[in-house]
Design a protein around this motif. Structure first.
Motif, PDB file in Angstrom:
ATOM      1  N   ARG A 120       0.868  -1.177   0.000  1.00  0.00           N
ATOM      2  CA  ARG A 120       0.000   0.000   0.000  1.00  0.00           C
ATOM      3  C   ARG A 120       0.905   1.227   0.000  1.00  0.00           C
ATOM      4  N   SER A 121       0.649   2.122  -0.932  1.00  0.00           N
ATOM      5  CA  SER A 121       1.432   3.358  -0.993  1.00  0.00           C
ATOM      6  C   SER A 121       0.996   4.308   0.111  1.00  0.00           C
ATOM      7  N   GLY A 122       1.926   5.069   0.619  1.00  0.00           N
ATOM      8  CA  GLY A 122       1.609   6.059   1.641  1.00  0.00           C
ATOM      9  C   GLY A 122       1.183   7.368   1.012  1.00  0.00           C
ATOM     10  N   SER A 123       0.479   8.181   1.799  1.00  0.00           N
ATOM     11  CA  SER A 123       0.108   9.514   1.329  1.00  0.00           C
ATOM     12  C   SER A 123       0.041  10.461   2.526  1.00  0.00           C
ATOM     13  N   ASP A 124       0.323  11.710   2.257  1.00  0.00           N
ATOM     14  CA  ASP A 124       0.296  12.729   3.306  1.00  0.00           C
ATOM     15  C   ASP A 124      -1.136  13.099   3.663  1.00  0.00           C
ATOM     16  N   LYS A 125      -1.276  13.645   4.847  1.00  0.00           N
ATOM     17  CA  LYS A 125      -2.578  14.110   5.317  1.00  0.00           C
ATOM     18  C   LYS A 125      -3.020  15.316   4.492  1.00  0.00           C
ATOM     19  N   THR A 126      -4.291  15.329   4.176  1.00  0.00           N
ATOM     20  CA  THR A 126      -4.873  16.485   3.497  1.00  0.00           C
ATOM     21  C   THR A 126      -6.037  16.989   4.346  1.00  0.00           C
ATOM     22  N   ALA A 127      -6.689  18.011   3.872  1.00  0.00           N
ATOM     23  CA  ALA A 127      -7.848  18.547   4.598  1.00  0.00           C
ATOM     24  C   ALA A 127      -8.973  17.511   4.673  1.00  0.00           C
ATOM     25  N   ASP A 128      -9.026  16.621   3.669  1.00  0.00           N
ATOM     26  CA  ASP A 128     -10.116  15.652   3.597  1.00  0.00           C
ATOM     27  C   ASP A 128      -9.745  14.236   4.028  1.00  0.00           C
ATOM     28  N   THR A 129      -8.462  13.915   4.012  1.00  0.00           N
ATOM     29  CA  THR A 129      -8.058  12.537   4.305  1.00  0.00           C
ATOM     30  C   THR A 129      -6.943  12.489   5.350  1.00  0.00           C
ATOM     31  N   PRO A 130      -6.923  11.442   6.159  1.00  0.00           N
ATOM     32  CA  PRO A 130      -5.831  11.296   7.130  1.00  0.00           C
ATOM     33  C   PRO A 130      -4.564  10.809   6.422  1.00  0.00           C
ATOM     34  N   LYS A 131      -3.441  10.907   7.101  1.00  0.00           N
ATOM     35  CA  LYS A 131      -2.184  10.396   6.568  1.00  0.00           C
ATOM     36  C   LYS A 131      -2.290   8.880   6.469  1.00  0.00           C
ATOM     37  N   ILE A 132      -1.834   8.343   5.369  1.00  0.00           N
ATOM     38  CA  ILE A 132      -1.823   6.896   5.171  1.00  0.00           C
ATOM     39  C   ILE A 132      -0.367   6.447   5.137  1.00  0.00           C
ATOM     40  N   LEU A 133      -0.047   5.482   5.984  1.00  0.00           N
ATOM     41  CA  LEU A 133       1.315   4.978   6.039  1.00  0.00           C
ATOM     42  C   LEU A 133       1.528   3.908   4.971  1.00  0.00           C
ATOM     43  N   GLU A 134       2.713   3.915   4.422  1.00  0.00           N
ATOM     44  CA  GLU A 134       3.071   2.892   3.448  1.00  0.00           C
ATOM     45  C   GLU A 134       3.140   1.536   4.145  1.00  0.00           C
ATOM     46  N   LYS A 135       2.674   0.513   3.467  1.00  0.00           N
ATOM     47  CA  LYS A 135       2.739  -0.840   4.001  1.00  0.00           C
ATOM     48  C   LYS A 135       3.559  -1.685   3.029  1.00  0.00           C
ATOM     49  N   VAL A 136       4.583  -2.376   3.581  1.00  0.00           N
ATOM     50  CA  VAL A 136       5.466  -3.169   2.736  1.00  0.00           C
ATOM     51  C   VAL A 136       5.643  -4.563   3.322  1.00  0.00           C
ATOM     52  N   ALA A 137       6.136  -5.459   2.499  1.00  0.00           N
ATOM     53  CA  ALA A 137       6.493  -6.805   2.938  1.00  0.00           C
ATOM     54  C   ALA A 137       7.888  -7.093   2.395  1.00  0.00           C
ATOM     55  N   ILE A 138       8.703  -7.725   3.208  1.00  0.00           N
ATOM     56  CA  ILE A 138      10.039  -8.112   2.757  1.00  0.00           C
ATOM     57  C   ILE A 138       9.889  -9.351   1.875  1.00  0.00           C
TER      58      ILE A 138
END
Length: 191
Positions: A120-138
């Motif tokens: 899952r790609s991460g994204s910064d917080k905006t006025a409408d959405t919370p910050k989304i953290l990147e999710k990775v697997a080794i």
């Protein structure tokens, strides 16, 4: 730091392995206690602290608990077993550590530590959405090679050491009001 081990049990150790036993009193540095889950699971019972360059465990304990000897509370709360390796490094110390471990900075920057699949790609917080953290697997090299370029990344040794060191910079400090309770519990465990 002088009182760090005073709450650990001592035992007699037969250093020379001869009979009759001529034991030496030693501190059992392998015995660890864990702080009650109730305290650490209660968000109001601790504060996060971001370690700044030049801060040491004893200075933080002195500033926060008014007693540098309570440094062991910081170690226990953060599962720091070896302050030399579990405490973050800064500047030249971090550079020296990486050079000693990998031979040179160039070697650390070009040798692969591991491969990751981006789930899952991460994204910064905006006025409408919370910050989304990147999710990775080794993943292994073969799996990495099969992935689309946008769904994979290489973590080099240098980047891995920087990420690992940065994670060490955020610690928790147990609320000062709980320190007395924890000290009493430790003394009863080690009495």
């Amino acid at each position: 730091m002088s009182d760090f081990f005073k709450n650990y049990r001592s035992f007699y150790y037969n250093i020379d392995k001869v009979k009759p036993i001529r034991g030496k009193l030693a501190t059992n540095i392998l015995s660890r206690v864990t702080i009650i889950n109730k305290v650490l699971n209660n968000v109001r019972s601790y504060y996060t602290h971001r370690i700044k360059e030049g801060e040491r465990p004893d200075t933080i304990a002195g500033d926060y608990y008014d007693n540098p000897d309570l440094v062991f509370l910081i170690f226990l709360a953060n599962n720091i077993q070896d302050p030399l390796y579990d405490w973050p490094l800064f500047g030249d110390s971090l550079t020296r550590f990486i050079k000693e471990k990998y031979g040179s900075l160039d070697s650390a920057r070009t040798s692969v530590h591991h491969y990751e699949q981006i789930l899952r790609s991460g994204s910064d917080k905006t006025a409408d959405t919370p910050k989304i953290l990147e999710k990775v697997a080794i993943v292994n090299k073969e799996t990495y090679d099969l992935l689309d370029a946008s769904k994979r990344k290489i973590i080099y040794n240098y980047d891995y050491e920087i990420m690992k060191n940065n994670a060490k910079k955020t610690i928790i400090l147990i609320e000062n009001t709980y320190s007395t309770q924890i000290l009493k519990e430790l003394k009863s465990l080690y009495a």
